[in-house]
Write a protein that holds these residues in place. Structure first.
Motif, PDB file in Angstrom:
ATOM      1  N   ASN A  41       4.013 -14.549 -11.583  1.00 51.15           N
ATOM      2  CA  ASN A  41       4.636 -13.497 -10.775  1.00 51.15           C
ATOM      3  C   ASN A  41       4.146 -12.115 -11.170  1.00 51.15           C
ATOM      4  OD1 ASN A  41       6.010 -15.219  -9.209  1.00 51.15           O
ATOM      5  ND2 ASN A  41       8.048 -14.802 -10.059  1.00 51.15           N
ATOM      6  N   THR A  42       3.966 -11.899 -12.448  1.00 52.49           N
ATOM      7  CA  THR A  42       3.489 -10.596 -12.917  1.00 52.49           C
ATOM      8  C   THR A  42       2.099 -10.307 -12.361  1.00 52.49           C
ATOM      9  OG1 THR A  42       4.703 -10.981 -14.945  1.00 52.49           O
ATOM     10  CG2 THR A  42       3.078  -9.196 -14.962  1.00 52.49           C
ATOM     11  N   VAL A  43       1.240 -11.320 -12.430  1.00 54.09           N
ATOM     12  CA  VAL A  43      -0.112 -11.128 -11.903  1.00 54.09           C
ATOM     13  C   VAL A  43      -0.073 -10.835 -10.417  1.00 54.09           C
ATOM     14  CG1 VAL A  43      -2.310 -12.283 -11.487  1.00 54.09           C
ATOM     15  CG2 VAL A  43      -1.165 -12.538 -13.687  1.00 54.09           C
ATOM     16  N   MET A  44       0.751 -11.625  -9.693  1.00 55.87           N
ATOM     17  CA  MET A  44       0.864 -11.418  -8.247  1.00 55.87           C
ATOM     18  C   MET A  44       1.355 -10.014  -7.940  1.00 55.87           C
ATOM     19  SD  MET A  44       0.136 -14.216  -6.547  1.00 55.87           S
ATOM     20  CE  MET A  44       1.120 -14.459  -5.094  1.00 55.87           C
ATOM     21  N   THR A  45       2.376  -9.576  -8.671  1.00 54.82           N
ATOM     22  CA  THR A  45       2.940  -8.252  -8.433  1.00 54.82           C
ATOM     23  C   THR A  45       1.889  -7.174  -8.630  1.00 54.82           C
ATOM     24  OG1 THR A  45       5.063  -9.033  -9.200  1.00 54.82           O
ATOM     25  CG2 THR A  45       4.734  -6.650  -9.145  1.00 54.82           C
ATOM     26  N   LEU A  46       1.172  -7.292  -9.749  1.00 58.66           N
ATOM     27  CA  LEU A  46       0.152  -6.279 -10.026  1.00 58.66           C
ATOM     28  C   LEU A  46      -0.925  -6.298  -8.951  1.00 58.66           C
ATOM     29  CD1 LEU A  46      -0.175  -6.622 -13.888  1.00 58.66           C
ATOM     30  CD2 LEU A  46       0.924  -4.782 -12.562  1.00 58.66           C
ATOM     31  N   PHE A  47      -1.289  -7.507  -8.528  1.00 66.13           N
ATOM     32  CA  PHE A  47      -2.324  -7.621  -7.502  1.00 66.13           C
ATOM     33  C   PHE A  47      -1.869  -6.959  -6.201  1.00 66.13           C
ATOM     34  CE2 PHE A  47      -4.046  -9.972  -3.869  1.00 66.13           C
ATOM     35  CZ  PHE A  47      -5.390  -9.683  -4.038  1.00 66.13           C
ATOM     36  N   ILE A  48      -0.611  -7.243  -5.831  1.00 61.98           N
ATOM     37  CA  ILE A  48      -0.117  -6.675  -4.564  1.00 61.98           C
ATOM     38  C   ILE A  48      -0.026  -5.152  -4.664  1.00 61.98           C
ATOM     39  CG2 ILE A  48       1.920  -6.536  -3.072  1.00 61.98           C
ATOM     40  CD1 ILE A  48       2.251  -9.564  -3.628  1.00 61.98           C
ATOM     41  N   LEU A  49       0.443  -4.662  -5.841  1.00 61.61           N
ATOM     42  CA  LEU A  49       0.513  -3.208  -6.015  1.00 61.61           C
ATOM     43  C   LEU A  49      -0.875  -2.587  -5.868  1.00 61.61           C
ATOM     44  CD1 LEU A  49       3.001  -2.687  -8.960  1.00 61.61           C
ATOM     45  CD2 LEU A  49       3.271  -2.035  -6.561  1.00 61.61           C
ATOM     46  N   PHE A  50      -1.863  -3.248  -6.445  1.00 64.19           N
ATOM     47  CA  PHE A  50      -3.228  -2.741  -6.350  1.00 64.19           C
ATOM     48  C   PHE A  50      -3.703  -2.730  -4.895  1.00 64.19           C
ATOM     49  CE2 PHE A  50      -7.837  -3.558  -6.429  1.00 64.19           C
ATOM     50  CZ  PHE A  50      -8.239  -2.379  -7.047  1.00 64.19           C
ATOM     51  N   ALA A  51      -3.392  -3.839  -4.194  1.00 68.61           N
ATOM     52  CA  ALA A  51      -3.807  -3.919  -2.789  1.00 68.61           C
ATOM     53  C   ALA A  51      -3.134  -2.814  -1.973  1.00 68.61           C
ATOM     54  CB  ALA A  51      -3.465  -5.295  -2.225  1.00 68.61           C
ATOM     55  N   LEU A  52      -1.845  -2.608  -2.208  1.00 70.84           N
ATOM     56  CA  LEU A  52      -1.141  -1.549  -1.478  1.00 70.84           C
ATOM     57  C   LEU A  52      -1.766  -0.192  -1.779  1.00 70.84           C
ATOM     58  CD1 LEU A  52       2.629  -2.542  -1.790  1.00 70.84           C
ATOM     59  CD2 LEU A  52       1.163  -2.669   0.215  1.00 70.84           C
ATOM     60  N   TYR A  53      -2.084   0.010  -3.057  1.00 70.42           N
ATOM     61  CA  TYR A  53      -2.688   1.283  -3.457  1.00 70.42           C
ATOM     62  C   TYR A  53      -4.006   1.501  -2.728  1.00 70.42           C
ATOM     63  CZ  TYR A  53      -5.503   4.354  -6.400  1.00 70.42           C
ATOM     64  OH  TYR A  53      -6.335   5.334  -6.849  1.00 70.42           O
ATOM     65  N   LYS A  54      -4.743   0.400  -2.518  1.00 66.70           N
ATOM     66  CA  LYS A  54      -6.028   0.519  -1.833  1.00 66.70           C
ATOM     67  C   LYS A  54      -5.856   0.721  -0.322  1.00 66.70           C
ATOM     68  CE  LYS A  54      -9.418   0.192  -4.719  1.00 66.70           C
ATOM     69  NZ  LYS A  54     -10.348   1.308  -4.773  1.00 66.70           N
ATOM     70  N   ILE A  55      -4.843   0.052   0.260  1.00 70.67           N
ATOM     71  CA  ILE A  55      -4.747   0.013   1.723  1.00 70.67           C
ATOM     72  C   ILE A  55      -3.920   1.164   2.297  1.00 70.67           C
ATOM     73  CG2 ILE A  55      -3.847  -1.327   3.671  1.00 70.67           C
ATOM     74  CD1 ILE A  55      -4.495  -3.841   2.002  1.00 70.67           C
ATOM     75  N   VAL A  56      -2.747   1.414   1.680  1.00 67.75           N
ATOM     76  CA  VAL A  56      -1.785   2.314   2.321  1.00 67.75           C
ATOM     77  C   VAL A  56      -2.332   3.716   2.589  1.00 67.75           C
ATOM     78  CG1 VAL A  56       0.432   3.456   1.996  1.00 67.75           C
ATOM     79  CG2 VAL A  56       0.233   1.007   1.638  1.00 67.75           C
ATOM     80  N   PRO A  57      -2.991   4.354   1.591  1.00 68.47           N
ATOM     81  CA  PRO A  57      -3.473   5.717   1.899  1.00 68.47           C
ATOM     82  C   PRO A  57      -4.432   5.741   3.092  1.00 68.47           C
ATOM     83  CG  PRO A  57      -3.653   5.237  -0.445  1.00 68.47           C
ATOM     84  CD  PRO A  57      -3.312   3.944   0.230  1.00 68.47           C
ATOM     85  N   GLY A  58      -5.322   4.746   3.157  1.00 66.58           N
ATOM     86  CA  GLY A  58      -6.252   4.686   4.278  1.00 66.58           C
ATOM     87  C   GLY A  58      -5.519   4.488   5.589  1.00 66.58           C
ATOM     88  N   LEU A  59      -4.488   3.651   5.536  1.00 67.23           N
ATOM     89  CA  LEU A  59      -3.705   3.374   6.739  1.00 67.23           C
ATOM     90  C   LEU A  59      -3.008   4.644   7.224  1.00 67.23           C
ATOM     91  CD1 LEU A  59      -3.553   0.610   8.006  1.00 67.23           C
ATOM     92  CD2 LEU A  59      -1.326   0.278   6.963  1.00 67.23           C
ATOM     93  N   ILE A  60      -2.409   5.364   6.274  1.00 67.94           N
ATOM     94  CA  ILE A  60      -1.721   6.601   6.654  1.00 67.94           C
ATOM     95  C   ILE A  60      -2.725   7.602   7.214  1.00 67.94           C
ATOM     96  CG2 ILE A  60      -0.424   8.571   5.751  1.00 67.94           C
ATOM     97  CD1 ILE A  60       0.944   6.622   3.856  1.00 67.94           C
TER      98      ILE A  60
END
Lengths: 382, 338
Positions: A41-60
């Protein structure tokens, strides 16, 4: 006595309440149990946080900051022409707003579809919002008064002094809503009648219901629409042809009535035999038994199924585009071909807008049905 | 029961035949008060809704020209947008009075579908688009090139014919739809993209950098597009045909929507005939003698229609080429009105 009363060992004032230990409550506890409970779960969480960090600013950036909100033509939305990166071209939607909503409905008469939308919202609110009283009048309004008034408003009526607007001028969101509304208004009562007919012991009612349901369910909606719009005119003389939108409305309404009938029949079958017998023992006739005892219970059970049908119906209205009725999605597609607006990025704006609108409508229906289920959940609870 | 069904089928069929074969489309149109046109559901320059949702395009204006000739009002038109699948059925069933929807005139269509073309309002043909960087000036320099094309179309066959007859090697990438083919070309999977020239011009607009692409001069197939009607109603066929010729004749005689009132005063016998000051040409079509005046006032002449919808000043930027008048080196030729 007095000494023992004075020499008590019990505190007279309460301790100040202390916050619960960090480990069992609060944000840290929530994080620990939900996000970091194990290594995976920790790995998944970190991975998702990283993905969000990569995607969200571009999306906005694309959707809001760099998006073009006002445009006269496609030039405002081409990066080479404006000299900075360009996101979604919402200006395309803004410029076409009236066309997307009303289609080619004459501009001077647009108060009529606007009034139609308002009347529909009133009807829906009356039926759906719990606090508004007199649901029985609400039913009469939505299922009888509103369809008649709505029809006169949209297509016009010489006797009322409203000029006639032929249906080939109707388009966009208006047509999608008309098809969806007609589908819902017709398919609920007709579906209930067909379901009752199928479970009836009277041979004629039973067999005609079975034939109708099975025949309509046996062919795809596209086939029904093609039959209505392409084949039907070949068989009837010119003067006898109903309007092409009317043919489609009849096709869609019948099609979804068949599905509704099977959904309702599922509910009817779930009602224990004792309920029917109890109603008969009270001396109730068939219709009284159905309306007062059986249907209220049966319909409650099948709310998820009914709403599922509604959502399917609303999305399937886009199929009418293949018989050349310009529904909401089709007007957007047609506008994308306009040379004034044609660029490589424009389809994103158009289709994203369509997706957002359909999502709001469908998700809204889904949420409402959940709240109704909770409200009506009077039994079968553990 | 069987007899009843058979009788019903026969009755329905005979009704159908009656409605399809009944002469007098013009009378029907006049009774309905509008021309019902089978139209394009969305092809840039030929039939597409503008920002307000009004139909615009070369084919659309032809439809309006017919309405203007009959009713002196180009707005008395009902457009029925038709997909390429059901367009001929719609015409045959009487759902539409005339089909003006970039339909290619071919022999098999005319001999088997019960339809007849009234003329050619746009000479189209298959062409190529390449990136400017390739520095290719002619399709014959495309030896060894990879070419994107839509699957299962005559376009694909024409492409094979062209390269075989010119003894050139090529690689082909076939895609399911024209949108996919355009995207594949735009993303650099192919050196060239091929489809009808009118389509190329519109497709160029949806490239990420439209100005980087050029359309090569070769035309490798014949795609004559024009209005068509049902067979068996010669009066209506004549009307549609002569509306087309009137638009060409008006251009030839320099009659435009702006100067038509001046031209009415002209002493030139040709112009007097065309504008109905001499002879009864309109009446012989079942129209008023001022029919050409009505058409030109309503939609302009052929040149005006062309320039407004697909000409060099529109985003589509087509030149007249084959569609110029015969007197200017093109193929558009109208028999005399006399």
């Amino acid at each position: 006595m007095t000494t023992s009363a004075e020499a008590h060992f019990v505190r007279q004032s309460f301790n100040e309440p202390m916050p619960p230990p960090m480990r069992t409550s609060g944000i840290i506890h929530w994080l620990r149990t939900n996000l970091f409970s194990s290594i995976i779960n920790t790995v998944m969480t970190l991975f998702i946080l990283f993905a969000l960090y990569k995607i969200v600013p571009g999306l906005i950036d694309t959707l809001i900051i760099n998006a073009v909100w006002v445009a006269d033509d496609s030039k405002a939305c081409v990066a080479d022409k404006v000299g900075h990166p360009v996101g979604i071209c919402w200006g395309f939607v803004a410029a076409h707003w009236d066309y997307f909503v009303f289609g080619q409905y004459p501009e001077k008469l647009r108060w009529r579809p606007e009034l139609f939308f308002a009347l529909e919202v009133i009807g829906l609110a009356w039926l759906l919002v719990q606090r508004i009283p007199r649901k029985d009048w609400g039913m009469i309004y939505f299922f009888i008064v509103f369809p008649i008034v709505g029809f006169c408003l949209l297509s016009g009526s010489e006797t009322l002094g409203l000029s006639i607007v032929q249906t080939h001028y109707w388009g966009g969101f208006l047509v999608s809503i008309v098809i969806g509304t007609v589908g819902i208004v017709v398919s609920v009562p007709l579906g209930i009648i067909l379901a009752l007919g199928r479970r009836s012991h009277m041979p004629v009612a039973r067999s005609s219901s079975v034939v109708l349901i099975e025949f309509i369910r046996g062919v795809p909606l596209i086939t029904v629409l093609f039959m209505a719009n392409v084949m039907f005119p070949l068989f009837v003389p010119e003067g006898w042809r109903p309007d092409s939108l009317l043919r489609v409305l009849v096709g869609v309404a019948l099609f979804f009535s068949a599905y509704m009938a099977e959904t309702v029949r599922g509910g009817l079958q779930a009602i224990p035999r004792g309920q029917y017998e109890a109603a008969q023992a009270l001396g109730l006739g068939y219709w009284q038994m159905m309306i007062k005892i059986i249907l209220p219970q049966a319909l409650k059970i099948v709310i998820p199924g009914i709403v599922n049908n509604f959502i399917g119906l609303l999305k399937d209205t886009t199929l009418v585009a293949i018989v050349n009725i310009f529904d909401f999605l089709k007007v957007i597609e047609a506008s994308l071909n306009d040379p004034v607006w044609r660029t490589s990025g424009m389809p994103f704006a158009g289709y994203l807008f369509a997706a957002i609108v359909y999502f709001i409508l469908c998700y809204g229906m889904a949420r409402y049905s959940m709240s109704v289920e909770r409200r009506l959940a009077t039994d079968h609870r553990h | 029961m069987k007899k009843f069904i058979a009788a019903a089928v026969v009755a329905a069929a005979s009704f159908g035949l009656v409605s399809a074969a009944s002469a007098g489309t013009l009378d029907n149109v006049k009774a309905k008060g509008q021309v019902v046109c089978g139209a394009n559901p969305g092809t840039a320059g030929f039939g597409v809704p503008d920002q307000k949702g009004n139909w615009t395009g070369l084919d659309v204006d032809y439809c309006r020209a017919i309405a203007a000739a009959i009713f002196n009002d180009p707005t008395k038109v009902k457009f029925v947008p038709l997909s390429s699948k059901d367009r001929f059925t719609a015409l045959a069933s009487g759902e539409v009075d005339v089909l003006i929807r970039n339909s290619t005139w071919t022999m098999s269509r005319e001999t088997t579908l019960g339809v007849i073309w009234a003329g050619i309002n746009f000479y189209d043909g298959q062409g190529f688009m390449v990136n400017k960087k390739l520095n290719v000036k002619s399709a014959k320099e495309l030896a060894g090139a990879t070419i994107c094309v839509q699957q299962g179309t005559t376009t694909e066959l024409n492409l094979a014919d062209f390269f075989r007859s010119n003894k050139l090697e090529y690689k082909v990438v076939t895609l399911g739809t024209s949108e996919e083919a355009v995207k594949a070309y735009d993303s650099g999977r192919c050196d060239a993209y091929t489809t009808d020239r009118s389509g190329l011009a519109a497709d160029r607009l949806s490239m990420s950098k439209p100005d980087d692409h050029v359309i090569l001069p070769e035309i490798i197939s014949k795609e004559p597009l024009g209005p068509l009607v049902r067979q068996g109603d010669d009066q209506w066929l004549n009307l549609v045909k002569w509306v087309h010729y009137a638009l060409l004749t008006a251009e030839e005689d320099g009659i435009t929507s702006k100067n038509v009132d001046e031209k009415l005063k002209s002493d030139d016998p040709e112009i007097k005939r065309v504008l109905g000051n001499e002879g009864k040409f309109g009446e012989s079509l079942g129209l008023s003698n001022a029919w050409v005046v009505q058409i030109v006032k309503g939609v302009g002449n052929y040149e005006e229609i062309f320039e407004r919808n697909v000409g060099p000043n529109t985003p589509i930027q087509l030149t007249r080429a084959s569609n110029a008048l015969w007197s200017k080196g093109g193929l558009q030729y109208a028999p005399p009105i006399r």
